[in-house]
Design a protein around this motif. Structure first.
Motif, PDB file in Angstrom:
ATOM      1  N   LYS A  81      -5.731  -5.623  -7.176  1.00 32.44           N
ATOM      2  CA  LYS A  81      -5.759  -6.873  -6.403  1.00 32.44           C
ATOM      3  C   LYS A  81      -5.645  -6.593  -4.901  1.00 32.44           C
ATOM      4  CE  LYS A  81      -2.512  -9.361  -8.270  1.00 32.44           C
ATOM      5  NZ  LYS A  81      -1.683 -10.572  -8.486  1.00 32.44           N
ATOM      6  N   ASP A  82      -4.769  -5.651  -4.537  1.00 31.52           N
ATOM      7  CA  ASP A  82      -4.621  -5.302  -3.121  1.00 31.52           C
ATOM      8  C   ASP A  82      -5.930  -4.761  -2.555  1.00 31.52           C
ATOM      9  OD1 ASP A  82      -2.005  -6.089  -3.094  1.00 31.52           O
ATOM     10  OD2 ASP A  82      -1.168  -4.080  -3.317  1.00 31.52           O
ATOM     11  N   ASN A  83      -6.588  -3.890  -3.319  1.00 32.05           N
ATOM     12  CA  ASN A  83      -7.847  -3.311  -2.845  1.00 32.05           C
ATOM     13  C   ASN A  83      -8.941  -4.368  -2.718  1.00 32.05           C
ATOM     14  OD1 ASN A  83      -6.731  -0.761  -2.700  1.00 32.05           O
ATOM     15  ND2 ASN A  83      -7.447  -0.124  -4.705  1.00 32.05           N
ATOM     16  N   VAL A  84      -8.971  -5.290  -3.665  1.00 31.64           N
ATOM     17  CA  VAL A  84      -9.966  -6.369  -3.596  1.00 31.64           C
ATOM     18  C   VAL A  84      -9.709  -7.239  -2.370  1.00 31.64           C
ATOM     19  CG1 VAL A  84     -10.752  -8.491  -4.721  1.00 31.64           C
ATOM     20  CG2 VAL A  84     -10.460  -6.409  -6.064  1.00 31.64           C
ATOM     21  N   TYR A 105     -12.829  -5.840  16.692  1.00 34.73           N
ATOM     22  CA  TYR A 105     -12.731  -6.041  15.247  1.00 34.73           C
ATOM     23  C   TYR A 105     -12.358  -4.752  14.520  1.00 34.73           C
ATOM     24  CZ  TYR A 105     -14.467 -10.794  15.579  1.00 34.73           C
ATOM     25  OH  TYR A 105     -14.587 -12.132  15.856  1.00 34.73           O
ATOM     26  N   ASP A 106     -12.796  -3.639  15.068  1.00 36.97           N
ATOM     27  CA  ASP A 106     -12.420  -2.366  14.459  1.00 36.97           C
ATOM     28  C   ASP A 106     -10.912  -2.152  14.571  1.00 36.97           C
ATOM     29  OD1 ASP A 106     -13.084   0.231  13.259  1.00 36.97           O
ATOM     30  OD2 ASP A 106     -12.525   1.063  15.205  1.00 36.97           O
ATOM     31  N   PHE A 107     -10.351  -2.448  15.749  1.00 34.08           N
ATOM     32  CA  PHE A 107      -8.912  -2.286  15.934  1.00 34.08           C
ATOM     33  C   PHE A 107      -8.128  -3.262  15.059  1.00 34.08           C
ATOM     34  CE2 PHE A 107      -5.066  -3.499  18.506  1.00 34.08           C
ATOM     35  CZ  PHE A 107      -4.326  -2.364  18.181  1.00 34.08           C
ATOM     36  N   ILE A 108      -8.602  -4.505  14.970  1.00 31.17           N
ATOM     37  CA  ILE A 108      -7.912  -5.496  14.130  1.00 31.17           C
ATOM     38  C   ILE A 108      -7.898  -5.031  12.675  1.00 31.17           C
ATOM     39  CG2 ILE A 108      -8.063  -7.829  13.186  1.00 31.17           C
ATOM     40  CD1 ILE A 108      -9.101  -8.744  15.895  1.00 31.17           C
ATOM     41  N   PHE A 109      -9.047  -4.554  12.171  1.00 28.09           N
ATOM     42  CA  PHE A 109      -9.086  -4.120  10.776  1.00 28.09           C
ATOM     43  C   PHE A 109      -8.214  -2.896  10.553  1.00 28.09           C
ATOM     44  CE2 PHE A 109     -11.000  -1.570   7.348  1.00 28.09           C
ATOM     45  CZ  PHE A 109     -10.783  -2.454   6.298  1.00 28.09           C
ATOM     46  N   LYS A 110      -8.226  -1.968  11.509  1.00 25.19           N
ATOM     47  CA  LYS A 110      -7.397  -0.765  11.343  1.00 25.19           C
ATOM     48  C   LYS A 110      -5.915  -1.128  11.278  1.00 25.19           C
ATOM     49  CE  LYS A 110     -10.578   2.502  11.415  1.00 25.19           C
ATOM     50  NZ  LYS A 110     -11.768   1.831  11.896  1.00 25.19           N
ATOM     51  N   THR A 111      -5.482  -2.094  12.076  1.00 24.92           N
ATOM     52  CA  THR A 111      -4.076  -2.514  12.010  1.00 24.92           C
ATOM     53  C   THR A 111      -3.792  -3.244  10.703  1.00 24.92           C
ATOM     54  OG1 THR A 111      -4.608  -4.550  13.222  1.00 24.92           O
ATOM     55  CG2 THR A 111      -3.850  -2.671  14.504  1.00 24.92           C
ATOM     56  N   LYS A 112      -4.806  -3.957  10.172  1.00 28.74           N
ATOM     57  CA  LYS A 112      -4.620  -4.629   8.885  1.00 28.74           C
ATOM     58  C   LYS A 112      -4.468  -3.617   7.758  1.00 28.74           C
ATOM     59  CE  LYS A 112      -4.383  -8.684  10.365  1.00 28.74           C
ATOM     60  NZ  LYS A 112      -3.067  -9.375  10.262  1.00 28.74           N
ATOM     61  N   VAL A 113      -5.129  -2.491   7.885  1.00 28.77           N
ATOM     62  CA  VAL A 113      -4.967  -1.431   6.884  1.00 28.77           C
ATOM     63  C   VAL A 113      -3.527  -0.921   6.897  1.00 28.77           C
ATOM     64  CG1 VAL A 113      -5.656   0.907   6.246  1.00 28.77           C
ATOM     65  CG2 VAL A 113      -7.384  -0.745   6.929  1.00 28.77           C
ATOM     66  N   LEU A 114      -2.970  -0.749   8.084  1.00 26.12           N
ATOM     67  CA  LEU A 114      -1.563  -0.309   8.173  1.00 26.12           C
ATOM     68  C   LEU A 114      -0.635  -1.385   7.619  1.00 26.12           C
ATOM     69  CD1 LEU A 114      -1.580   1.376  11.705  1.00 26.12           C
ATOM     70  CD2 LEU A 114      -1.722   2.478   9.468  1.00 26.12           C
ATOM     71  N   ASP A 115      -0.926  -2.663   7.924  1.00 30.93           N
ATOM     72  CA  ASP A 115      -0.146  -3.756   7.325  1.00 30.93           C
ATOM     73  C   ASP A 115      -0.240  -3.714   5.804  1.00 30.93           C
ATOM     74  OD1 ASP A 115       0.563  -4.646   9.814  1.00 30.93           O
ATOM     75  OD2 ASP A 115      -0.926  -6.251   9.897  1.00 30.93           O
ATOM     76  N   PHE A 116      -1.426  -3.392   5.314  1.00 32.61           N
ATOM     77  CA  PHE A 116      -1.677  -3.292   3.874  1.00 32.61           C
ATOM     78  C   PHE A 116      -0.745  -2.264   3.235  1.00 32.61           C
ATOM     79  CE2 PHE A 116      -4.067  -0.745   0.711  1.00 32.61           C
ATOM     80  CZ  PHE A 116      -4.185  -1.676  -0.298  1.00 32.61           C
ATOM     81  N   TYR A 117      -0.607  -1.106   3.869  1.00 35.17           N
ATOM     82  CA  TYR A 117       0.269  -0.061   3.322  1.00 35.17           C
ATOM     83  C   TYR A 117       1.744  -0.419   3.460  1.00 35.17           C
ATOM     84  CZ  TYR A 117      -3.657   3.108   2.684  1.00 35.17           C
ATOM     85  OH  TYR A 117      -4.819   3.696   2.258  1.00 35.17           O
ATOM     86  N   LEU A 118       2.047  -1.373   4.353  1.00 35.20           N
ATOM     87  CA  LEU A 118       3.428  -1.835   4.510  1.00 35.20           C
ATOM     88  C   LEU A 118       3.723  -3.050   3.639  1.00 35.20           C
ATOM     89  CD1 LEU A 118       4.328  -1.466   8.292  1.00 35.20           C
ATOM     90  CD2 LEU A 118       5.583  -0.540   6.351  1.00 35.20           C
TER      91      LEU A 118
END
Length: 437
Positions: free
Chosen positions: A129-132, A418-431
């Motif tokens: 679910k997280d990956n989706v 948008y690249d920076f926003i998505f990259k920070t969302k990936v870090l949020d994802f791991y948190l």
């Protein structure tokens, strides 16, 4: 009149449906409810539920009923040398109950393993679910990126159109040569081509998101989110807290740990083959016989008269299992080691992914900051060039070069944002933070 009213109601409903704009949360919710991988993972959980029910059933007694009907035809010797033709019917009925008293804790460990397997699959379900959700956020941001690029292309096309009209007026006034009209028309044609490319890219981005959501592309659109220039505050200063949290809470690690527990219980299950098995059984038996040579009691009378009970306590002691128990234990022990290695691999993969995401986010921040500076400089340069062009001290070619540099800088800034926003969302994802914008 009534039919006309119904027609307009239907038309209004259709237009409203066609103009629906999906929010990010609606996209994520829809994807989680309809994604095939998510549904398959849910089915795995349902299978685990059945495994648990079956494991509980091992503790219950087994109940079975048997019946048989036998018919014998032929001659039988009633007295010495005296044979007669006999038809013999035999009916047997039995009811049996058996209960395992002890089998080396096999049933207990199978039940524990079934519970742990469900916990592992639940963690896997959460991982999927997280990956989706992360994939949907990426596609959604890609749509916003292309829409913003489309706005830039549209603005440049409008500017070139206005510039062409301005040049025509200046030429007509005699302050600029007629050749400048041709240059302005060429610039407009180039901007029109860029606008077409941007429109196509925007359409393809929407199509990709619609396919991800498995919805019809006809009338599909998303809500525009006004994303301000991201701040450096979005960036994490240290990767270690992210790693520590991920090692303790990420589903990949929890799945690997649960698999180790399941494998260790598999060892205990294999050990049960070396233990003796004690079981208890009870049987209720009866029957009835009929023959053409004798007048027996009625069927139900015989069933009642022939009732019998049997009790047995069975002890099975394994002595030699043709190496089956020994090899099963060895394979289970090897499986434990493999599960431990899988945990180490999961930790390594997670650390690599997080370190890469952290490095990418830092690079994206630097790129975004540089792009902001470049846009500001290019905007000043273009404003100055336009003023010089308007007073006739700069030719159209130099003005177009300045404008092209500004457009390229603006496009680079949008991509960097948008690249920076998505990259920070990936870090949020791991948190473990919610994936929202």
């Amino acid at each position: 009149m009534k039919q006309l009213l119904l027609f307009f109601c239907f038309l209004g409903s259709f237009i409203s449906s066609a103009q629906k704009q999906w929010t990010l949360q609606e996209c994520i919710t829809h994807a989680l409810e309809n994604n095939i991988s998510v549904k398959q993972s849910q089915n795995n959980l349902l299978t685990n539920d059945q495994d648990i029910i079956a494991a509980k059933g091992n503790f219950l007694p087994a109940l079975g009923a048997n019946t048989s009907q036998r018919l014998n035809l032929g001659n039988v010797e009633v007295f010495d040398g005296n044979f007669v033709d006999r038809t013999f019917h035999s009916t047997n009925l039995s009811l049996n109950v058996s209960q395992t008293v002890f089998n080396g804790f096999r049933n207990t460990n199978i039940y524990k393993q079934a519970l742990i397997n469900k916990e592992a699959n639940l963690e896997e379900f959460n991982r999927i679910k997280d990956n989706v959700a992360l994939s949907v956020v990426n596609s959604y941001l890609n749509v916003l990126l292309n829409k913003e690029n489309l706005s830039i292309a549209q603005a440049q096309y409008n500017f070139s159109l206005e510039q062409l009209e301005r040049v025509k007026a200046l030429v007509q006034a005699g302050t600029q040569p007629e050749a400048n009209i041709f240059d302005a028309e060429a610039t407009l044609a180039n901007d029109e081509q860029n606008l077409t490319v941007a429109e196509n890219s925007s359409t393809l981005a929407l199509l990709s998101l619609a396919q991800t959501l498995q919805v019809s592309f006809d009338g599909f659109d998303v809500e525009i989110i006004d994303l301000d220039a991201p701040s450096e505050l979005l960036m994490y200063s240290d990767v270690r807290p992210i790693l520590n949290y991920a090692f303790e809470n990420r589903s990949e690690i929890r799945v690997a740990k649960k698999n180790i527990e399941s494998a260790e219980l598999g060892v205990e299950i294999s050990k049960s083959g070396f233990y003796p098995t004690l079981s208890f059984s009870y049987g209720l038996n009866t029957g009835a016989n009929f023959s053409n040579l004798s007048s027996d009691n009625s069927f139900f009378q015989q069933i009642n008269d022939n009732k019998g009970h049997s009790l047995s306590l069975n002890l099975n002691i394994p002595i030699f299992s043709r190496f089956q128990n020994k090899t099963a234990l060895s394979k289970s022990s090897i499986q434990v080691e493999n599960r431990k290695l899988a945990l180490e691999q999961a930790k390594l993969d997670l650390e690599v992914n997080i370190q890469r995401a952290f490095t990418d986010a830092k690079a994206a921040l630097k790129t975004f900051t540089s792009a902001q500076t470049t846009v500001a400089a290019r905007q000043l340069s273009f404003d100055n060039a336009q003023e010089r062009y308007n007073i006739g001290v700069l030719n159209s070619l130099d003005l177009e070069q300045n404008r092209t540099q500004l457009v390229n800088a603006q496009s680079s800034l949008v991509r960097a944002k948008y690249d920076f926003i998505f990259k920070t969302k990936v870090l949020d994802f791991y948190l473990g933070k919610p994936l929202n914008l």
